[in-house]
Design an enzyme around this catalytic site. Structure first.
Site, PDB file in Angstrom:
ATOM      1  N   HIS A 137       0.717  -1.251  -0.040  1.00 19.85           N
ATOM      2  CA  HIS A 137      -0.055   0.066  -0.071  1.00 19.85           C
ATOM      3  C   HIS A 137       0.985   1.249  -0.046  1.00 19.85           C
ATOM      4  O   HIS A 137       1.801   1.281   0.872  1.00 19.85           O
ATOM      5  CB  HIS A 137      -0.807  -0.037   1.384  1.00 19.85           C
ATOM      6  CG  HIS A 137      -1.868   1.291   1.356  1.00 19.85           C
ATOM      7  ND1 HIS A 137      -2.804   1.405   0.330  1.00 19.85           N
ATOM      8  CD2 HIS A 137      -1.854   2.303   1.966  1.00 19.85           C
ATOM      9  CE1 HIS A 137      -3.535   2.439   0.730  1.00 19.85           C
ATOM     10  NE2 HIS A 137      -2.826   3.253   1.511  1.00 19.85           N
ATOM     11  N   THR A 188      -5.524  -8.508   6.017  1.00 20.21           N
ATOM     12  CA  THR A 188      -6.889  -8.970   6.925  1.00 20.21           C
ATOM     13  C   THR A 188      -8.181  -8.239   6.443  1.00 20.21           C
ATOM     14  O   THR A 188      -8.200  -7.553   5.554  1.00 20.21           O
ATOM     15  CB  THR A 188      -6.561  -8.527   8.440  1.00 20.21           C
ATOM     16  OG1 THR A 188      -6.377  -7.274   8.565  1.00 20.21           O
ATOM     17  CG2 THR A 188      -5.251  -9.129   8.969  1.00 20.21           C
TER      18      THR A 188
HETATM   19  C1  GRF Z   1       1.259   0.725  -6.301  1.00 23.84           C
HETATM   20  O1  GRF Z   1       1.651   2.110  -5.837  1.00 23.84           O
HETATM   21  C2  GRF Z   1       1.010   0.058  -5.075  1.00 23.84           C
HETATM   22  O2  GRF Z   1       1.355   0.116  -3.680  1.00 23.84           O
HETATM   23  C3  GRF Z   1      -0.523   0.443  -5.066  1.00 23.84           C
HETATM   24  O3  GRF Z   1      -0.993   0.529  -6.342  1.00 23.84           O
HETATM   25  C4  GRF Z   1       0.087   0.731  -7.279  1.00 23.84           C
HETATM   26  C5  GRF Z   1       0.213  -0.291  -8.189  1.00 23.84           C
HETATM   27  O4  GRF Z   1       1.302  -0.165  -9.128  1.00 23.84           O
HETATM   28  N1  GRF Z   1      -1.379  -0.980  -4.407  1.00 23.84           N
HETATM   29  P1  GRF Z   1       1.717  -1.219 -10.119  1.00 23.84           P
HETATM   30  O5  GRF Z   1       0.355  -1.573 -10.835  1.00 23.84           O
HETATM   31  O6  GRF Z   1       2.441  -2.310  -9.350  1.00 23.84           O
HETATM   32  O7  GRF Z   1       2.544  -0.641 -11.358  1.00 23.84           O
END
Ligand code: GRF
Length: 205
Positions: free
Chosen positions: A112, A144
């Site tokens: 995240h 979770t």
């Molecule tokens: C990333 O910033 C990730 O942390 C978030 O969504 C974005 C996805 O980018 N959950 P990618 O599809 O991996 O290029």
């Protein structure tokens, strides 16, 4: 030698984190195979990269199902067809049902783009800028039932710099995600992660 572990990666779009994981697994010769890359969107860019690397791909479109429960049940069936030891959420833009999450308890990771517990949900970079924070970052955690919560595996921080836009800040964070996420997944694959009382222990030996 320990058995190869199967990793199933879920994406919804670009898939740059998935790409980083695939490249690290290859380059570092993890005792693991990327068993499949699954998207809820047929046009997810990352599917092309996966296919080019000989990784089986599948699309389970949420639009084809009348409810979250029905979608998650269908998704679970496809995932489990690849006998996963670990499910990796990599930009998978779906809220998951409690039943689905508990099925993969302690074997599903998410990344995240914020320093959780700050800024769960969407638009994290805009939220960080609006807050006036001097640092921002990203978090890897076990999944979770509560969105963007769960035992923390690792975090990385980056500075927020004068003049940053959300895009510039997002790119700075993303570059660090590509380092942190493969490393965390490798720890899992090597059996170094355990969860106890909602806390992650990392065996660093
Ligand atoms: C990333 O910033 C990730 O942390 C978030 O969504 C974005 C996805 O980018 N959950 P990618 O599809 O991996 O290029």
């Amino acid at each position: 030698m320990a058995a190869m572990k199967n990793i199933v990666i879920l994406i919804s779009g670009r898939g740059s984190n998935m790409e980083a994981v695939v490249r690290a697994a290859q380059a570092e010769q993890w005792p693991a195979r990327i068993a499949a890359v699954i998207s809820n969107k047929a046009d997810a860019k990352g599917l092309e990269f996966a296919a080019q690397h000989g990784i089986p791909t599948a699309v389970v479109s949420n639009k084809d199902y009348p409810s979250r429960e029905a979608f998650d049940a269908a998704l679970q069936e496809v995932i489990d067809g690849f006998s996963p030891d670990l499910v990796v959420l990599a930009g998978f833009m779906r809220i998951l049902t409690p039943g689905f999450v508990s099925h993969y308890e302690n074997r599903m990771l998410n990344i995240h783009p914020s320093l959780l517990p700050l800024f769960p949900g969407l638009h994290t970079h805009e939220q960080a800028l609006a807050s006036g924070a001097a640092t921002h970052g990203a978090t890897v955690h076990f999944v979770t039932a509560q969105l963007d919560h769960g035992p923390l595996v690792d975090q990385v921080s980056v500075p927020v710099l004068p003049g940053d836009t959300a895009d510039v800040l997002a790119a700075r964070v993303l570059e660090q995600e590509w380092v942190m996420y493969p490393r965390a997944i490798r720890w899992f694959v090597e059996g170094r992660l355990s969860v106890e009382d909602g806390k992650v222990n990392i065996d660093r030996n």
